[in-house]
Design an enzyme around this catalytic site. Structure first.
Site, PDB file in Angstrom:
ATOM      1  N   ASP A 138       0.817  -1.214   0.000  1.00 14.40           N
ATOM      2  CA  ASP A 138       0.000   0.000   0.000  1.00 14.40           C
ATOM      3  C   ASP A 138       0.851   1.264   0.000  1.00 14.40           C
ATOM      4  OD1 ASP A 138      -1.999  -1.854   0.336  1.00 14.40           O
ATOM      5  OD2 ASP A 138      -2.918  -0.863   2.068  1.00 14.40           O
TER       6      ASP A 138
ATOM      7  N   HIS B 214       3.460  -2.262   3.432  1.00 16.91           N
ATOM      8  CA  HIS B 214       3.536  -0.941   2.829  1.00 16.91           C
ATOM      9  C   HIS B 214       4.889  -0.695   2.175  1.00 16.91           C
ATOM     10  CE1 HIS B 214       0.285  -0.576   5.779  1.00 16.91           C
ATOM     11  NE2 HIS B 214      -0.165   0.455   5.071  1.00 16.91           N
TER      12      HIS B 214
END
Length: 406
Positions: free
Chosen positions: A132, A288
């Site tokens: 992400d 992430h």
């Protein structure tokens, strides 16, 4: 309170601005690989960024077709009438009195309520890769590592970050990774009105569409994992997006914070537990590309993935469906389509090879009120990962007419 709308003409002019294929201008716009037959501006060029929102007000200057589709879906009863939430400091999004986030009429993923058809778990035996908040400066290290290991992942991108870091975007695309939606500005989506939800998703989809040879994203992940039946319905019924959550969370987003809530050592321990444990259901781990440390945490765990016999795939290619609404992957043929064209399908699958294997996802048919038994991150803690605010996008990016290429 009724939202204020300020619309501009968002229709493409008749294609009189197109030049013959032999014209020298095409050398400025040509993209490599399969596309939908339309010539798009080169990623990172002024023409490419032209017309995308530079501030919250201009986000509402959406193509009329998107707004018409939203209003039609609302009139047809396809968008549940769930009120927006508020986010008190240090707390998860909160609904007004009388609305239970675990009730099927609300079903908030922040509170780990699962909606049938959303994706939380991977196929048995598979680690399904996704990251992400990119693209960002730490991203190239991740992309190089994935390429060295022969892996493909799904990148849930923030629209403003794509505008800010086009070279990083291009690197992931050249690796033939899958590109998905993580909204335009990374807000708590249940705090947004219907029109604001549409803008957050639609603009990000449009930028990805214009940057990938006309591919329409098929998947989105809500920032902070914050969605409910209303937000999910707008994504699905208006824009054709499938919601993806996760079943394990590293909290790696906090590694670069002044006071992180985890550490590389703690993540290593979590990874060891997950990767040496049961393979049913398969793993979708929230990770992430937000910082050098978060990228390092993934790379540190890779040997465990291999030694414990996990098969791997990109989240967007977990099942037998396509990675995009109108193309199987980054290399296959593309059916020409606009964002919001729900009737579109990819070309016949035999004409394209998948970049990864396509096992069937599991546990996507959970009942809407079923809580997730694995830990879900606290959305109140996960900070905003959008590296650029709308205010720093060049004012020239806003045009009197929004050029929505299709």
């Amino acid at each position: 309170m009724s939202p204020h709308h300020h619309y501009v003409n968002a229709e493409l002019p008749a294609r009189t601005w197109y030049q013959p294929d032999s014209h020298p201008v095409h050398t400025l716009f040509r993209r490599s690989g399969a596309n939908d037959g339309v010539t798009y501006a080169s990623v990172g060029s002024p023409e490419w960024s032209k017309g995308f929102p530079a501030d919250p007000a201009s986000m509402q200057n959406m193509p009329q077709a998107w707004l018409d589709a939203l209003h039609k879906a609302v009139s047809a009863g396809k968008i549940p009438d769930v009120p927006v939430t508020i986010t008190p400091p240090g707390s998860n999004p909160t609904y007004p009195d009388g609305y239970d986030p675990m009730n099927h009429d609300v079903c908030s993923s922040t509170y780990q309520c699962r909606i049938e058809g959303d994706i939380w778990d991977g196929p048995e035996g598979y680690l399904s890769l996704s990251f992400d908040d990119g693209p960002l400066p730490p991203s190239p290290t991740l992309y190089k590592f994935l390429k060295e290991k022969g892996q493909h992942a799904t990148h849930f991108y923030i629209g403003t970050n794509i505008l800010q870091y086009p070279d990083c975007f291009e690197m992931a695309w050249e690796n033939q990774d899958d590109i998905a939606v993580h909204t335009w500005t990374h807000p708590y989506m249940t705090t947004k009105t219907n029109e604001e939800v549409l803008a957050e998703l639609g603009w990000t989809m449009q930028l990805i569409h214009n940057s990938t040879g006309g591919r329409v994203p098929k998947y989105w992940r809500p920032p902070y994992g914050d969605s409910d039946v209303r937000v999910r319905a707008i994504a699905k019924e208006v824009l054709g997006l499938t919601t993806v959550i996760w079943n394990q969370d590293t909290n790696d987003w906090s590694l670069s914070d002044p006071v992180p809530i985890t550490s590389l050592d703690k993540i290593a321990t979590q990874m060891h537990t997950w990767l040496t444990g049961s393979k049913k259901p398969g793993l979708i781990i929230l990770e992430h590309e937000l910082s050098n440390q978060s990228v390092q945490a993934f790379m540190d765990a890779w040997d465990l993935v291999v030694s414990n016999g996990w098969k791997t795939t990109s989240v967007a290619q977990m099942g037998d469906a396509s990675a995009y609404q109108n193309s199987w992957n980054a290399s296959g043929p593309v059916t020409q389509a606009k964002v919001g064209d729900l009737s579109v399908h990819p070309p016949p699958s035999q004409t394209a090879e998948s970049t990864t294997s396509k096992p069937s996802p599991s546990s996507t048919d959970a009942k809407s009120s079923r809580p997730n038994n694995t830990s879900n991150k606290s959305s109140a803690l996960h900070r905003d990962a959008s590296s650029v605010t709308l205010g720093v996008v060049a004012p020239a990016a806003v045009a009197a007419a929004v050029y929505v290429l299709s």
